[in-house]
Design an enzyme around this catalytic site. Sequence first.
Site, PDB file in Angstrom:
ATOM      1  N   ARG H  91       0.823  -1.216   0.000  1.00  0.00           N
ATOM      2  CA  ARG H  91       0.000   0.000   0.000  1.00  0.00           C
ATOM      3  C   ARG H  91       0.859   1.268   0.000  1.00  0.00           C
ATOM      4  NH1 ARG H  91      -2.569  -3.888  -0.727  1.00  0.00           N
ATOM      5  NH2 ARG H  91      -4.750  -4.291  -0.224  1.00  0.00           N
ATOM      6  N   GLU H  94       2.032   1.608  -3.484  1.00  0.00           N
ATOM      7  CA  GLU H  94       0.922   2.026  -4.336  1.00  0.00           C
ATOM      8  C   GLU H  94       0.670   3.525  -4.216  1.00  0.00           C
ATOM      9  OE1 GLU H  94      -2.715  -0.526  -4.674  1.00  0.00           O
ATOM     10  OE2 GLU H  94      -3.730   1.286  -3.987  1.00  0.00           O
ATOM     11  N   SER H 117      15.930  14.618   0.124  1.00  0.00           N
ATOM     12  CA  SER H 117      16.965  13.659   0.500  1.00  0.00           C
ATOM     13  C   SER H 117      16.358  12.474   1.235  1.00  0.00           C
ATOM     14  CB  SER H 117      18.000  14.325   1.404  1.00  0.00           C
ATOM     15  OG  SER H 117      18.988  13.378   1.773  1.00  0.00           O
TER      16      SER H 117
END
Lengths: 149, 149, 149, 149, 149, 149, 149, 149, 149, 149
Positions: H91, H94, H117
Amino acid sequence: MQPIMDKYEAGKLVDAQRIRKGKTWAELAALIDRPLVWSTSALLGSFPVPEELADKVCAELELGEDVREALMQQPTRAFDAALLDDPTIYRFMEAIKVHGPALKALVHEEFGDGIMSAINFQMDFDRREDPAGDRVVVTFDGKFLDYHW
Amino acid sequence: MQPIMDKYEAGKLVDAQRIRKGKTWAELAALIDRPLVWSTSALLGSFPVPEELADKVCAELELGEDVREALMQQPTRAFDAALLDDPTIYRFMEAIKVHGPALKALVHEEFGDGIMSAINFQMDFDRREDPAGDRVVVTFDGKFLDYHW
Amino acid sequence: MQPIMDKYEAGKLVDAQRIRKGKTWAELAALIDRPLVWSTSALLGSFPVPEELADKVCAELELGEDVREALMQQPTRAFDAALLDDPTIYRFMEAIKVHGPALKALVHEEFGDGIMSAINFQMDFDRREDPAGDRVVVTFDGKFLDYHW
Amino acid sequence: MQPIMDKYEAGKLVDAQRIRKGKTWAELAALIDRPLVWSTSALLGSFPVPEELADKVCAELELGEDVREALMQQPTRAFDAALLDDPTIYRFMEAIKVHGPALKALVHEEFGDGIMSAINFQMDFDRREDPAGDRVVVTFDGKFLDYHW
Amino acid sequence: MQPIMDKYEAGKLVDAQRIRKGKTWAELAALIDRPLVWSTSALLGSFPVPEELADKVCAELELGEDVREALMQQPTRAFDAALLDDPTIYRFMEAIKVHGPALKALVHEEFGDGIMSAINFQMDFDRREDPAGDRVVVTFDGKFLDYHW
Amino acid sequence: MQPIMDKYEAGKLVDAQRIRKGKTWAELAALIDRPLVWSTSALLGSFPVPEELADKVCAELELGEDVREALMQQPTRAFDAALLDDPTIYRFMEAIKVHGPALKALVHEEFGDGIMSAINFQMDFDRREDPAGDRVVVTFDGKFLDYHW
Amino acid sequence: MQPIMDKYEAGKLVDAQRIRKGKTWAELAALIDRPLVWSTSALLGSFPVPEELADKVCAELELGEDVREALMQQPTRAFDAALLDDPTIYRFMEAIKVHGPALKALVHEEFGDGIMSAINFQMDFDRREDPAGDRVVVTFDGKFLDYHW
Amino acid sequence: MQPIMDKYEAGKLVDAQRIRKGKTWAELAALIDRPLVWSTSALLGSFPVPEELADKVCAELELGEDVREALMQQPTRAFDAALLDDPTIYRFMEAIKVHGPALKALVHEEFGDGIMSAINFQMDFDRREDPAGDRVVVTFDGKFLDYHW
Amino acid sequence: MQPIMDKYEAGKLVDAQRIRKGKTWAELAALIDRPLVWSTSALLGSFPVPEELADKVCAELELGEDVREALMQQPTRAFDAALLDDPTIYRFMEAIKVHGPALKALVHEEFGDGIMSAINFQMDFDRREDPAGDRVVVTFDGKFLDYHW
Amino acid sequence: MQPIMDKYEAGKLVDAQRIRKGKTWAELAALIDRPLVWSTSALLGSFPVPEELADKVCAELELGEDVREALMQQPTRAFDAALLDDPTIYRFMEAIKVHGPALKALVHEEFGDGIMSAINFQMDFDRREDPAGDRVVVTFDGKFLDYHW
């Protein structure tokens, strides 16, 4: 009741004993009286080694029955993809990548639709002296097979 | 204001006109007086073609300025992975997969730690007559380069 | 000055005209008097089609010179990996995945170290009636090639 | 408390004992009175082996209870991608890559939208004598299944 | 002389006109009197659409002959791997990844060695009301096929 | 000081003892009074098993503390890509590949922009008798989740 | 009869006009009165844009009906794998690669077996001033979903 | 003469002892007085742990010198690709796949050409109570670095 | 209403005009008074080019507004994986593959846990004369960044 | 009869003893009087180490004959793809991805068609002090090789 030793594992043991006893691949090829590239490939695990040859090699290198048994088997010819990162092997692949389309065009022009056999095939390895630096010369020599229905 | 034609696209046009005019790769190599494999690779897009040679080829095959311009450029040497499925090219790869570890062992035994150069390199293509079926003979010939710090 | 039409594109045009004119692949194979699988593969772009056969097909299907020219060329035999998702093709691959090790063992037991040639090779396609449901019967028939140095 | 031996590991032990006792796959198939390709696949680990057959094989080859237990289990049918580099297996894949689109076209032309089952399926392996060199003949024979909602 | 329009391209045109004319997939399924999932899959390009149904859809959506011709063809069923990144599709894949080994175990326990057919197969899509949030209910319903030699 | 046993290894031991003691997955599900698919997935390693249930299973199957400890842990849910070659699992994937775009279209049409949850989710496995051959029926039942910012 | 414009192509046109007219993403988010990350994602093609918002954006940026139509559609959410090479995106992936196992451990410790929803989810983007160099602060905020059968 | 224990293996032993002794990650973070996400990542093997902190953890969890030695080493930060199948980790990926292009656009709009960074970086993990279901809140906080020649 | 030209396409036009007008990359770098590697990378599409520099280059090479607009944009830095087959680029990758573990060890030994920045970074390209053959000298020069929480 | 220890395994033992004895790579390089990068690469397994140097290192670090034997062998130079996820190594790869096309253009402009050798090659590693933060400076220095037939 053990499975038969993996042929590539057997090949590593051949190589280890070869190094420890100070033998070259050329000397092993002479011992079994077979071509250099074939002998090296076969003892590293890529070809079935006839029994009398396996006997000679195992005697010379003091290898056991498990190695002898493995050398005689039919190989499953695999290629460890990690070898593609090795520069010595990569250069051969690169030559085919660069010249592959030309090789294909020339096979078809000279012979017609078909292939160079990689089975009815032999490979020679030579050193050619050259004042600008000696050269590695490798010859691929395979029977032409035309598409034949 | 057009980008320069892709060299592999130019190579397809060379090939198309070559076929339509009934010329062989060997004839084109003779026309420009260069080795056969180099000529074929170069005219298919894998090497920069010197201007006078590009002129000769484009005149012979009635190719335009866009092809001529493309042939002369520096290539980005790529390899279309789809070619791996072509049996004629695959057999060369297979030979290296099967014999790669042996080739590596023999390069190191004969020359030491290093590689066969694929840059200071030439490749020959020959037909060898054989009563059991003619043979495709391809020679890889590259300078040995040792790891040198 | 056009490149030669891609053979697979030519194959799509053969297929489109075949459908529009209500011809089966079997009828096209009969038209050119060649085996069914070869004819279908060749007209879809996987084999060079001899000129007189290309003429017949193009006349029958009202296809142009560009298709005729493409059909006669030497193919670069590729395989679109997306086809692996097609169930009709996948089942053939699955059969080889499941039985591949057995096929390899049986080739070696019966013939020795070597391969079934995919070049000196023919494939037949048949329907076998069966009260429990008709069956697709596909025969792979290739010359045995032994590793021969 | 051990997990059940992996079926492919069991298959390696079957193969090792088979070789050591000088039995062919054909002899093992005769021993259990089952078709040749099925027997070889099953004993290499790709099918569940009925108990009485596993008993016979293990007795003949002097294999232990762990192998017997493994042979009877339901397999997870896997395919070692490294086998794709083996030339003997690759040629079967290549034949499908080259002829796959034709096979698909012919299945649909002859039977309609559907597949050759790889489950209600049998495969035969034969040697056909031929003066130009004996041939490997492999038959795929599967029930046609139409898309049926 | 055009190739037949790609069925997935035809599916995009069906979808575009469907949206512009305010039709739902359920309405199109009702128009052709076929199940909802089948209709949607077929009109997006995954099944051959019988001529009379293609006629109705093309009339309703004012689509041309090229779309009509494409809808009737046999598909090459592909799967765009990029769809794996789409969360709505990924969740179905995830459910199989998580429960795949259990599904396999239960198929074998209940039916024996074999598969759920994906060809003799239907899929239903439903909404189930639930006070805690309505639910998507998708049913896979395929004939069991046992390994049958 | 040992790491906790891998849950999939623990699952293999559950499976081995289940087989040796002649228990079905359905019987184990009944033993712990949980749904069939969940029980099978959990005992194969895909879900944390509550302590009292792990106790029951380990007692029934005579499994040790290391398995009991492993069953209770939180899983890292992985999927062995090699399973994609197994036909029984592949058919479920194939059904999603063929119908995935339709499922996506229908989820959005019926519910709006969102997904079927694979977390608030249950799966049922059934056998449906059918005179033409019994059928495997698998139901995916997940809460609809709309994109909600 | 055109297919609907691809939403990512529409997003490129939004971006091009945005740049030419000197608008920031923040200004477009203000124009449609929606959160910054959502607005940017949606106008680049990852969310369906409600009609009145699409109207405002297209009017402001002088975009045509084809873009307006595309913005309103349901997306197929894809991810161009080539973006993984872009350093600005790669760093987010790297952070998850380095900290992913810790995030998983902490989700389970704090909430139990389940996930952070990526659907019932919002993301904030901020700049935090810092004398040692300003900082990019991105917040992932998703509802916890427990595995619920 | 042993190699140093792999840091991820050491992390598994930390986790196993943590579970057996009933300690939470939060308690271990408190023990070493470091941030929660850093502590968890470090003790799982992703950061070198200063000696005094390694001492405390190993004493608390009764871990041996081999673990202590491993925790202090410099990691090779790897990411097990199999974790991508785990829903809890997926997830997060995603969310970046869906919002990655927007994040990139906003970084550039707000800061110019550069990156967040991932080295001068911290991550916080929180639970936010919400009557509609508590939420997982993860903050990425990294210094902006502009492309600077 | 056109999207902005792809920066890599713009780079191809810069390169084409550069060649046609006989300009070297070094001359273009001098024209815009920027370092050689940066200038070449930027004009090939990997960096945003400030407006006044884009103006100079487009005037010198007679490039249009579309190229000028594209050069000024923020790039999405991609890497065409096909370039890995190009020997000139491959050698740089090979050097990192061979020496990567050593570089990592030395960065950590000299600086501690962290990285060489690829953002606060510059690269120089030089020719060093050498009687044994001139040498390509490329310097990577990046700020050390330590892991800093 | 053991195979020779894998050189990378030997390298791990060198590293472990180096750490335990508090030696730096720089000290080992001084011990064997060889360049820093070469020494580190060689002792980690990427170069054959001459016998007298292997002796010195093994004596200093109290390593056994198996390590000594392994260090002297010819390496198969591999690259563990998992290292690409390590940020310290990834940054070097990223620099080549971003600047690779420019490097290629500059090699060709300055030297002609050819490559920087990765065999006749040396790499230096330095720290350059900088008030804005010290810098990692790595120099690639390889002989130019022109394509030479």
